[in-house]
Design a protein around this motif. Structure first.
Motif, PDB file in Angstrom:
ATOM      1  N   ALA A  91     -36.766  -1.775 -17.866  1.00 22.23           N
ATOM      2  CA  ALA A  91     -37.216  -2.921 -18.662  1.00 22.23           C
ATOM      3  C   ALA A  91     -36.837  -2.781 -20.134  1.00 22.23           C
ATOM      4  CB  ALA A  91     -38.729  -3.092 -18.528  1.00 22.23           C
ATOM      5  N   GLY A  92     -36.720  -1.536 -20.611  1.00 23.72           N
ATOM      6  CA  GLY A  92     -36.414  -1.318 -22.018  1.00 23.72           C
ATOM      7  C   GLY A  92     -34.960  -1.055 -22.323  1.00 23.72           C
ATOM      8  N   LEU A  93     -34.099  -1.050 -21.294  1.00 27.55           N
ATOM      9  CA  LEU A  93     -32.687  -0.740 -21.497  1.00 27.55           C
ATOM     10  C   LEU A  93     -31.820  -1.828 -20.882  1.00 27.55           C
ATOM     11  CD1 LEU A  93     -32.706   3.089 -20.647  1.00 27.55           C
ATOM     12  CD2 LEU A  93     -32.651   2.044 -22.922  1.00 27.55           C
ATOM     13  N   PRO A  94     -31.243  -2.700 -21.690  1.00 25.76           N
ATOM     14  CA  PRO A  94     -30.438  -3.797 -21.148  1.00 25.76           C
ATOM     15  C   PRO A  94     -29.202  -3.325 -20.396  1.00 25.76           C
ATOM     16  CG  PRO A  94     -30.223  -3.658 -23.546  1.00 25.76           C
ATOM     17  CD  PRO A  94     -31.340  -2.755 -23.156  1.00 25.76           C
ATOM     18  N   GLN A  95     -28.729  -2.096 -20.677  1.00 26.15           N
ATOM     19  CA  GLN A  95     -27.527  -1.605 -20.007  1.00 26.15           C
ATOM     20  C   GLN A  95     -27.827  -0.973 -18.649  1.00 26.15           C
ATOM     21  OE1 GLN A  95     -29.224  -0.226 -22.597  1.00 26.15           O
ATOM     22  NE2 GLN A  95     -28.099   1.523 -23.389  1.00 26.15           N
ATOM     23  N   LEU A  96     -29.102  -0.959 -18.249  1.00 23.36           N
ATOM     24  CA  LEU A  96     -29.489  -0.312 -16.998  1.00 23.36           C
ATOM     25  C   LEU A  96     -30.258  -1.293 -16.132  1.00 23.36           C
ATOM     26  CD1 LEU A  96     -29.544   2.521 -15.569  1.00 23.36           C
ATOM     27  CD2 LEU A  96     -31.774   2.873 -16.645  1.00 23.36           C
ATOM     28  N   ASN A  97     -29.961  -1.319 -14.821  1.00 23.26           N
ATOM     29  CA  ASN A  97     -30.756  -2.128 -13.901  1.00 23.26           C
ATOM     30  C   ASN A  97     -31.034  -1.329 -12.635  1.00 23.26           C
ATOM     31  OD1 ASN A  97     -28.508  -2.732 -11.934  1.00 23.26           O
ATOM     32  ND2 ASN A  97     -27.671  -3.779 -13.719  1.00 23.26           N
ATOM     33  N   GLN A  98     -31.936  -1.828 -11.826  1.00 19.44           N
ATOM     34  CA  GLN A  98     -32.403  -1.075 -10.663  1.00 19.44           C
ATOM     35  C   GLN A  98     -31.271  -0.763  -9.679  1.00 19.44           C
ATOM     36  OE1 GLN A  98     -35.278   0.286 -10.358  1.00 19.44           O
ATOM     37  NE2 GLN A  98     -36.586  -0.804 -11.816  1.00 19.44           N
ATOM     38  N   ARG A  99     -30.323  -1.673  -9.512  1.00 18.62           N
ATOM     39  CA  ARG A  99     -29.263  -1.429  -8.531  1.00 18.62           C
ATOM     40  C   ARG A  99     -28.266  -0.367  -8.999  1.00 18.62           C
ATOM     41  NH1 ARG A  99     -28.331  -6.544 -10.516  1.00 18.62           N
ATOM     42  NH2 ARG A  99     -26.395  -6.841 -11.717  1.00 18.62           N
ATOM     43  N   ASP A 100     -28.337   0.014 -10.286  1.00 20.44           N
ATOM     44  CA  ASP A 100     -27.491   1.091 -10.786  1.00 20.44           C
ATOM     45  C   ASP A 100     -27.973   2.460 -10.323  1.00 20.44           C
ATOM     46  OD1 ASP A 100     -25.854  -0.620 -12.289  1.00 20.44           O
ATOM     47  OD2 ASP A 100     -27.172  -0.501 -14.036  1.00 20.44           O
ATOM     48  N   LEU A 101     -29.208   2.551  -9.839  1.00 24.16           N
ATOM     49  CA  LEU A 101     -29.865   3.834  -9.604  1.00 24.16           C
ATOM     50  C   LEU A 101     -29.936   4.171  -8.117  1.00 24.16           C
ATOM     51  CD1 LEU A 101     -32.800   3.300 -12.129  1.00 24.16           C
ATOM     52  CD2 LEU A 101     -30.733   4.660 -12.503  1.00 24.16           C
ATOM     53  N   LEU A 102     -29.651   5.419  -7.802  1.00 29.67           N
ATOM     54  CA  LEU A 102     -29.760   5.908  -6.425  1.00 29.67           C
ATOM     55  C   LEU A 102     -30.509   7.227  -6.435  1.00 29.67           C
ATOM     56  CD1 LEU A 102     -28.973   5.733  -3.381  1.00 29.67           C
ATOM     57  CD2 LEU A 102     -27.002   7.154  -3.965  1.00 29.67           C
ATOM     58  N   ALA A 103     -31.610   7.285  -5.670  1.00 21.95           N
ATOM     59  CA  ALA A 103     -32.428   8.492  -5.587  1.00 21.95           C
ATOM     60  C   ALA A 103     -32.194   9.205  -4.263  1.00 21.95           C
ATOM     61  CB  ALA A 103     -33.909   8.127  -5.729  1.00 21.95           C
ATOM     62  N   LEU A 104     -32.072  10.526  -4.327  1.00 18.42           N
ATOM     63  CA  LEU A 104     -31.962  11.369  -3.139  1.00 18.42           C
ATOM     64  C   LEU A 104     -33.106  12.373  -3.149  1.00 18.42           C
ATOM     65  CD1 LEU A 104     -28.117  12.076  -3.143  1.00 18.42           C
ATOM     66  CD2 LEU A 104     -29.351  10.388  -1.794  1.00 18.42           C
ATOM     67  N   ASP A 105     -33.604  12.718  -1.961  1.00 15.54           N
ATOM     68  CA  ASP A 105     -34.744  13.620  -1.895  1.00 15.54           C
ATOM     69  C   ASP A 105     -34.554  14.661  -0.801  1.00 15.54           C
ATOM     70  OD1 ASP A 105     -35.411  12.395   0.597  1.00 15.54           O
ATOM     71  OD2 ASP A 105     -36.501  10.830  -0.468  1.00 15.54           O
ATOM     72  N   ARG A 106     -35.613  15.392  -0.514  1.00 15.13           N
ATOM     73  CA  ARG A 106     -35.560  16.456   0.487  1.00 15.13           C
ATOM     74  C   ARG A 106     -36.214  16.054   1.805  1.00 15.13           C
ATOM     75  NH1 ARG A 106     -34.247  21.320  -1.798  1.00 15.13           N
ATOM     76  NH2 ARG A 106     -34.248  21.418  -4.079  1.00 15.13           N
ATOM     77  N   SER A 107     -36.420  14.751   1.996  1.00 11.44           N
ATOM     78  CA  SER A 107     -37.104  14.301   3.214  1.00 11.44           C
ATOM     79  C   SER A 107     -36.237  14.462   4.452  1.00 11.44           C
ATOM     80  CB  SER A 107     -37.529  12.835   3.070  1.00 11.44           C
ATOM     81  OG  SER A 107     -36.393  12.010   2.891  1.00 11.44           O
ATOM     82  N   GLY A 108     -34.924  14.566   4.271  1.00 11.43           N
ATOM     83  CA  GLY A 108     -34.008  14.761   5.390  1.00 11.43           C
ATOM     84  C   GLY A 108     -32.880  15.680   4.975  1.00 11.43           C
ATOM     85  N   ASP A 109     -31.831  15.698   5.739  1.00 11.23           N
ATOM     86  CA  ASP A 109     -30.688  16.532   5.428  1.00 11.23           C
ATOM     87  C   ASP A 109     -29.958  15.965   4.203  1.00 11.23           C
ATOM     88  OD1 ASP A 109     -27.650  17.188   5.684  1.00 11.23           O
ATOM     89  OD2 ASP A 109     -28.653  18.659   6.957  1.00 11.23           O
ATOM     90  N   VAL A 110     -29.879  16.772   3.137  1.00  8.05           N
ATOM     91  CA  VAL A 110     -29.263  16.312   1.898  1.00  8.05           C
ATOM     92  C   VAL A 110     -27.799  15.967   2.118  1.00  8.05           C
ATOM     93  CG1 VAL A 110     -28.620  16.961  -0.452  1.00  8.05           C
ATOM     94  CG2 VAL A 110     -30.873  17.584   0.442  1.00  8.05           C
ATOM     95  N   CYS A 111     -27.105  16.784   2.889  1.00  4.05           N
ATOM     96  CA  CYS A 111     -25.683  16.523   3.140  1.00  4.05           C
ATOM     97  C   CYS A 111     -25.479  15.193   3.861  1.00  4.05           C
ATOM     98  CB  CYS A 111     -25.076  17.660   3.964  1.00  4.05           C
ATOM     99  SG  CYS A 111     -24.840  19.175   3.019  1.00  4.05           S
ATOM    100  N   GLU A 112     -26.372  14.888   4.799  1.00  2.00           N
ATOM    101  CA  GLU A 112     -26.257  13.618   5.512  1.00  2.00           C
ATOM    102  C   GLU A 112     -26.507  12.442   4.571  1.00  2.00           C
ATOM    103  OE1 GLU A 112     -28.702  13.405   8.941  1.00  2.00           O
ATOM    104  OE2 GLU A 112     -27.647  15.008  10.018  1.00  2.00           O
ATOM    105  N   GLN A 113     -27.487  12.585   3.671  1.00  2.00           N
ATOM    106  CA  GLN A 113     -27.745  11.534   2.691  1.00  2.00           C
ATOM    107  C   GLN A 113     -26.520  11.303   1.804  1.00  2.00           C
ATOM    108  OE1 GLN A 113     -31.703  11.539   0.606  1.00  2.00           O
ATOM    109  NE2 GLN A 113     -31.981  13.466   1.685  1.00  2.00           N
ATOM    110  N   LEU A 114     -25.961  12.400   1.315  1.00  2.00           N
ATOM    111  CA  LEU A 114     -24.806  12.301   0.440  1.00  2.00           C
ATOM    112  C   LEU A 114     -23.595  11.732   1.170  1.00  2.00           C
ATOM    113  CD1 LEU A 114     -25.077  15.714  -1.466  1.00  2.00           C
ATOM    114  CD2 LEU A 114     -25.460  13.450  -2.424  1.00  2.00           C
ATOM    115  N   GLN A 115     -23.386  12.201   2.388  1.00  2.00           N
ATOM    116  CA  GLN A 115     -22.233  11.746   3.155  1.00  2.00           C
ATOM    117  C   GLN A 115     -22.322  10.249   3.450  1.00  2.00           C
ATOM    118  OE1 GLN A 115     -21.549  14.080   6.689  1.00  2.00           O
ATOM    119  NE2 GLN A 115     -19.360  13.628   6.644  1.00  2.00           N
ATOM    120  N   GLY A 116     -23.521   9.795   3.802  1.00  2.00           N
ATOM    121  CA  GLY A 116     -23.708   8.374   4.068  1.00  2.00           C
ATOM    122  C   GLY A 116     -23.434   7.536   2.847  1.00  2.00           C
ATOM    123  N   TYR A 117     -23.900   7.992   1.693  1.00  2.00           N
ATOM    124  CA  TYR A 117     -23.682   7.227   0.481  1.00  2.00           C
ATOM    125  C   TYR A 117     -22.214   7.249   0.068  1.00  2.00           C
ATOM    126  CZ  TYR A 117     -23.948   5.380  -4.175  1.00  2.00           C
ATOM    127  OH  TYR A 117     -23.735   4.620  -5.289  1.00  2.00           O
TER     128      TYR A 117
END
Length: 304
Positions: free
Chosen positions: A114-140
Motif C-alpha cells: 500500500a505504501g510503495l507504488p512500484q510494488l504490487n501483490q502479483r510481484d511477490l511469490l512466497a515459498l515455505d517448508r510445507s512441502g518439498d522446496v525443490c518441487e515448489q521451485l521447479q513448478g514455479y
C-alpha cells in the motif's frame, strides 16, 4: 562513515567511457570497506560491474529476484530495498519480474504494498517448508521460465551445508536453499553481496579466506560487491542505464522506501531496530550514494 564528498568528485561520467565509469562505480560501492569488500575487490579482477550490467540488460525479459536475510524473527532492510529497485528497473526495461522469498519475509513485503507504488501483490511469490522446496521451485520455474536470476543479500550455503550470519550463528531454519534455483533454472544469474556469507561469494573464495566470516561457496555468473547490498543493486541499475538509454534510478528515493520497510517490522541488521537505516547507517548516507548514482545514470542514459 562514507566519504560522500570525495566520492562525488571521483565519479565523473562526462570525462570517461562506460567501461572506465564502471570501475569508478565499483570503487564507490566499496569505498568505506565496512565488511572487507574493498579488500576483496583489490584481490579480484576488476570489471565485474560492467559484466553484471550487460547480463542484466541482455536477459531482463523475465527476472526472478530473491532477497531476505534473517535477523532474529524478522529480516534486514539491506536487501529488500535493492530488490524493489531492481524490480522497477526490470519493468522500466520492458521485462517482467517476480520478487521471491521465504514466506515470513514475503509476508512483511505484502504489508508494504500500500505504501510503495512500484510494488504490487502479483510481484511477490512466497515459498515455505510445507512441502518439498525443490518441487515448489521447479513448478514455479516451469511456469515463469526466467531468463535471469538475481540474488540480493541472500544467505549462501557454507561448505558444511549450513547457512550462517556474520555472528557465526546457524540460520538454516530461517532461510531456504536458494542455490537449488541455480540448478533448476536454465538461465544466467547475478548475485549482489556485501558480505562473504552471501550466495554467490564462492566466486571470490581466495580473498574471502582473509575475512572473519563463514564463507558461502556457491557461484553465480555475475557478482556485484558493495559496502551495502542495496547500493550494489543501485550501482548495477546506474550502469545498465547506459545500455538502455534510460535512467533506471530516476524514480528511486531510498529514504521513504526504507521508512515503509521499517514500518512492516523489517529491521536494521546492526541495531536490530525497525528504523529507516541500513547496516547501522542512517538513511541519508545511502540517499547520498543513490543520488550520486542517479546523477551518473542520468548522464549515461543520454549518451556521452
Amino acid at each position: 562513515m562514507h566519504d560522500l564528498e570525495g566520492v562525488d568528485r571521483g565519479v565523473n561520467p562526462q570525462k570517461t567511457s562506460v567501461s572506465a565509469l564502471a570501475l569508478q562505480l565499483e570503487e564507490l560501492l566499496v569505498s568505506s570497506d565496512r565488511r572487507g569488500m574493498a579488500q576483496v575487490r583489490q584481490l579480484w579482477t576488476p570489471g565485474y560491474l560492467h559484466t553484471a550490467a550487460e547480463l542484466f540488460v541482455r536477459h531482463c525479459q523475465r527476472v526472478v529476484i530473491v532477497s531476505g536475510f534473517p535477523v532474529g524473527e524478522t529480516y534486514e532492510t539491506d536487501g529488500p530495498a535493492g530488490a524493489i529497485a531492481l524490480l522497477q528497473g526490470v519493468k522500466d526495461c520492458g521485462g517482467q519480474a517476480r520478487l521471491v522469498g521465504f514466506t515470513p519475509y514475503i509476508d512483511r513485503l505484502r504489508n508494504c504494498v500500500a505504501g510503495l507504488p512500484q510494488l504490487n501483490q502479483r510481484d511477490l511469490l512466497a515459498l515455505d517448508r510445507s512441502g518439498d522446496v525443490c518441487e515448489q521451485l521447479q513448478g514455479y520455474m516451469a511456469g515463469f521460465a526466467p531468463t535471469l536470476l538475481i540474488f540480493v543479500a541472500v544467505p549462501g550455503q557454507a561448505a558444511d551445508g549450513c547457512y550462517y550470519n556474520p555472528r557465526f550463528e546457524d540460520i538454516s531454519d530461517r532461510t531456504l536453499p536458494w542455490e537449488k534455483l541455480l540448478e533448476l533454472a536454465d538461465c544466467y544469474s547475478i548475485a549482489i553481496a556485501d558480505s562473504g556469507n552471501h550466495l554467490g561469494m564462492g566466486r571470490v573464495a581466495d580473498p574471502l579466506a582473509r575475512l572473519s566470516i563463514v564463507p558461502a561457496v556457491s557461484w553465480t555468473d555475475g557478482l556485484v560487491i558493495a559496502d551495502i547490498a542495496n547500493w550494489g543493486a543501485c550501482g548495477l541499475l546506474a550502469l545498465a542505464s547506459a545500455f538502455v538509454r534510460k535512467n533506471l534510478l530516476r524514480n528511486l528515493h531510498l529514504t521513504p522506501l526504507l521508512e515503509v520497510l521499517s514500518r512492516s517490522g523489517i529491521v536494521d541488521s546492526v541495531t536490530g531496530m525497525a528504523t529507516a537505516s541500513e547496516d547501522g547507517l542512517p538513511a541519508f548516507s545511502g540517499e547520498a550514494v543513490v543520488t550520486t548514482l542517479r546523477n551518473a545514470a542520468q548522464t549515461l542514459q543520454s549518451g556521452f
